[in-house]
Design a protein around this motif. Structure first.
Motif, PDB file in Angstrom:
ATOM      1  N   TYR A 468       0.031  17.686  12.394  1.00  0.00           N
ATOM      2  CA  TYR A 468      -0.263  16.458  13.235  1.00  0.00           C
ATOM      3  C   TYR A 468       0.717  15.918  14.184  1.00  0.00           C
ATOM      4  O   TYR A 468       1.073  14.958  14.849  1.00  0.00           O
ATOM      5  CB  TYR A 468      -0.146  15.118  12.217  1.00  0.00           C
ATOM      6  N   SER A 473      -4.672  12.139  17.345  1.00  0.00           N
ATOM      7  CA  SER A 473      -4.508  10.939  16.768  1.00  0.00           C
ATOM      8  C   SER A 473      -3.227  10.059  17.038  1.00  0.00           C
ATOM      9  O   SER A 473      -3.038   8.952  16.879  1.00  0.00           O
ATOM     10  CB  SER A 473      -4.112  11.106  15.155  1.00  0.00           C
ATOM     11  N   LEU A 475      -0.202  10.572  16.040  1.00  0.00           N
ATOM     12  CA  LEU A 475       0.674  10.220  14.788  1.00  0.00           C
ATOM     13  C   LEU A 475       1.935  10.269  15.196  1.00  0.00           C
ATOM     14  O   LEU A 475       2.869   9.562  14.589  1.00  0.00           O
ATOM     15  CB  LEU A 475       0.144  10.956  13.714  1.00  0.00           C
ATOM     16  N   ARG A 478       3.801   7.443  16.402  1.00  0.00           N
ATOM     17  CA  ARG A 478       3.226   6.191  15.758  1.00  0.00           C
ATOM     18  C   ARG A 478       4.284   5.412  14.641  1.00  0.00           C
ATOM     19  O   ARG A 478       3.796   4.688  13.908  1.00  0.00           O
ATOM     20  CB  ARG A 478       1.692   6.091  15.261  1.00  0.00           C
TER      21      ARG A 478
END
Length: 550
Positions: A468, A473, A475, A478
């Motif tokens: 990831y 996403s 991520l 985040r």
């Protein structure tokens, strides 16, 4: 024979050196302790720990009291455990207006507030007039050799696109599929201001839109809701105070009208912004007048920080930082967002690790480097507690050798078919397939931390999934490791993954996988002990090249 024995002994020595010596008091980290603490911190009585609420303050005081009971040193301001800073909320003032017309002022068109334009929350209040200059995405990033402003914006108003070049390209130099920090609105505004712009106008990157332009009136109504929202929108006051020029957003149709002077469709002009190294700014032969009125409201905030001094006379001035965040989403009437996994799990893990260090110190075993234990606030509002520490560090950032961030370490990643936008970019997977797994995010920039976690895991037996870092996403950016990476501190995020209960009222303490959470807390403790003991510092890889999509 002698040569063969020497080879075998050398191989054995290398193998032993690659393994971690067991950290002292690691067995004190126990799942029953984690469970007891989490049922309190994520219980109904804590009301979801929303920023700037009494329950959030109770959570902070509870964490502070635990640090104090363990005998850890205060790591905050003025001999306290509190790292204090100011948040800001904003409200629309009176008299916001915008108009544009020919450069000679012979014809003007007035824009309608919340239908054609609206001020950004970080906008300064003021009135300016200037010639509009199309400046691509409005990004200045020296490490990527990218400059959209050149020296052509001084005294003008920059018209810049949302997002960044190669926004859907995993090989983009702007962190692949992850939004680069240089491409955030704040950084674009500060770059324009530094280049001499008197105002900034944002507009949708129309060339990247598959269908019709977004519903601008709905977007404006969400940005500036008529009624106060349940959850306020915050930023750091320090960031807002750096902005001294008006900043507005306009609809795609207004962007098209402003760009008419370029003698080509706006979408074609927008495509030029994809040029490697930055666009050549284009004066649009149109004058714009901006009047912005945004009231800024100060909200005091705090994170809770403790330290444990290292034993090595030379290395104790360097630190390993272990962090998690204690805020969550609060309550909506009778609906409670308990936030057991997000991130009650990380906080109780942090407390167990802190206790293991304290017990080891009491027994005469201290790490060589010092340790920072950070319980960040306002992560859910934009990583603001962690960002505030990087803006106002109480330990010089170049003395922090590593940051191990625990955010959501208590569940099994589960992505169902049709899970919606919350799971964008993530492959379908079952909770059972992740029963003993944890994701490690950020290792592409921090290979030395990956090696440290692998070594620590030899005696623990988790399935570590390094993924990831370059995913739609987003991520990678985040959680609270991100601000530190942006300031040059190596950091990774230990994260068991998203699940259907993420940010819902079902994120409760009875759903936690405590067996795995114990392993993860021990993993972080062991890795942090090893990093504190090593004579070598982890290295942070530069931005380029972008990591492989995953």
């Amino acid at each position: 024979m002698t040569t063969r024995i020497l080879v075998l002994l050398t191989a054995l020595t290398a193998t032993l050196a690659a393994q971690s010596s067991r950290a002292p008091q690691i067995d004190s980290i126990r799942q029953d302790h984690l469970r007891a603490d989490l049922f309190f911190l994520a219980g109904d009585g804590m009301q979801g720990r929303l920023t700037d609420t009494p329950a959030n303050a109770v959570a902070a005081d509870w964490i502070r009291s635990r640090f104090e009971r363990l005998g850890l040193r205060p790591g905050g301001h003025a001999g306290t455990y509190e790292h204090r800073y100011q948040l800001m909320t904003a409200s629309l003032g009176d008299g916001n207006a915008a108009s544009f017309g020919t450069a000679d002022g012979s014809a003007r068109t007035d824009l309608r507030l919340l239908q054609d334009f609206y001020p950004h929350r970080v906008s300064a209040s003021g009135e300016v007039t200037g010639t509009v200059v199309f400046a691509g995405f409005g990004i200045v990033s020296p490490e990527r050799r990218h400059d959209d402003y050149k020296d052509a914006i001084r005294g003008g108003v920059a018209l810049v696109l949302d997002r960044e070049p190669g926004v859907n390209d995993p090989a983009s130099p702007f962190d692949g599929l992850v939004t680069a920090e240089a491409a955030t609105p704040l950084q674009k505004v500060l770059a324009a201001q530094a280049k001499g712009a008197v105002g900034v106008i944002f507009v949708e990157d129309v060339h990247n839109q598959a269908g019709a332009p977004s519903n601008f009136s709905a977007q404006a109504g969400n940005y500036w809701p008529a009624a106060p929202p349940r959850v306020e929108r915050y930023t750091l006051m320090k960031w807002a105070e750096q902005v001294r020029i008006p900043v507005v957003q306009v609809s795609a149709s207004i962007g098209e009208a402003l760009a008419a002077g370029a003698k080509r469709p706006f979408v074609e002009l927008a495509r030029t912004a994809e040029a490697p190294g930055g666009v050549m700014p284009v004066p649009l032969n149109v004058s714009v007048r901006l009047k912005t009125s945004v009231a800024r409201h100060t909200v005091p905030d705090r994170s809770i920080v403790a330290t444990l001094e290292g034993a090595d006379p030379q290395l104790k001035s360097e630190y390993v930082l272990i962090g998690a965040h204690y805020d969550h989403e609060g309550a909506d009437g009778p609906r409670l967002f308990n936030g057991a996994d997000d991130d009650g799990s990380g906080i109780v893990g942090l407390l167990e690790i802190a206790e293991a260090y304290a017990l080891a110190a009491q027994a005469g075993r201290r790490p060589r480097r010092s340790i920072i234990f950070a319980a960040w606030n306002s992560e859910e509002r934009g990583l603001l507690g962690a960002w505030a520490y990087t803006e106002f560090p109480l330990v010089p950032l170049d003395q922090i050798v590593a940051n191990l961030n625990m955010d959501m370490i208590g569940r099994n990643e589960e992505v169902e078919a049709g899970g919606g936008g919350r799971f964008r970019g993530l492959e379908i997977q079952t909770a059972e397939s992740n029963q003993n797994a944890s994701n490690i995010i950020g290792s592409v920039r921090n290979p030395d931390l990956r090696a440290a976690l692998d070594r620590a895991n030899q005696g623990i037996g988790l399935e570590l999934k390094y993924r990831y870092d370059n995913n739609a996403s987003n991520l990678m950016r985040r959680s609270d490791h991100w601000p530190f990476i942006q300031r040059g501190v190596p950091g990774v995020w230990i994260h068991t993954g998203l699940h259907p209960d993420y940010h819902t009222t079902n994120d409760r303490p009875e759903k936690i996988n405590y067996v795995k959470m114990e392993k993860i807390a021990r993993l972080v403790y062991q890795a942090s002990w090893d990093l504190a003991a090593s004579a070598l510092r982890p290295a942070l890889r530069p931005v380029l090249p972008p990591p492989t999509a995953q």
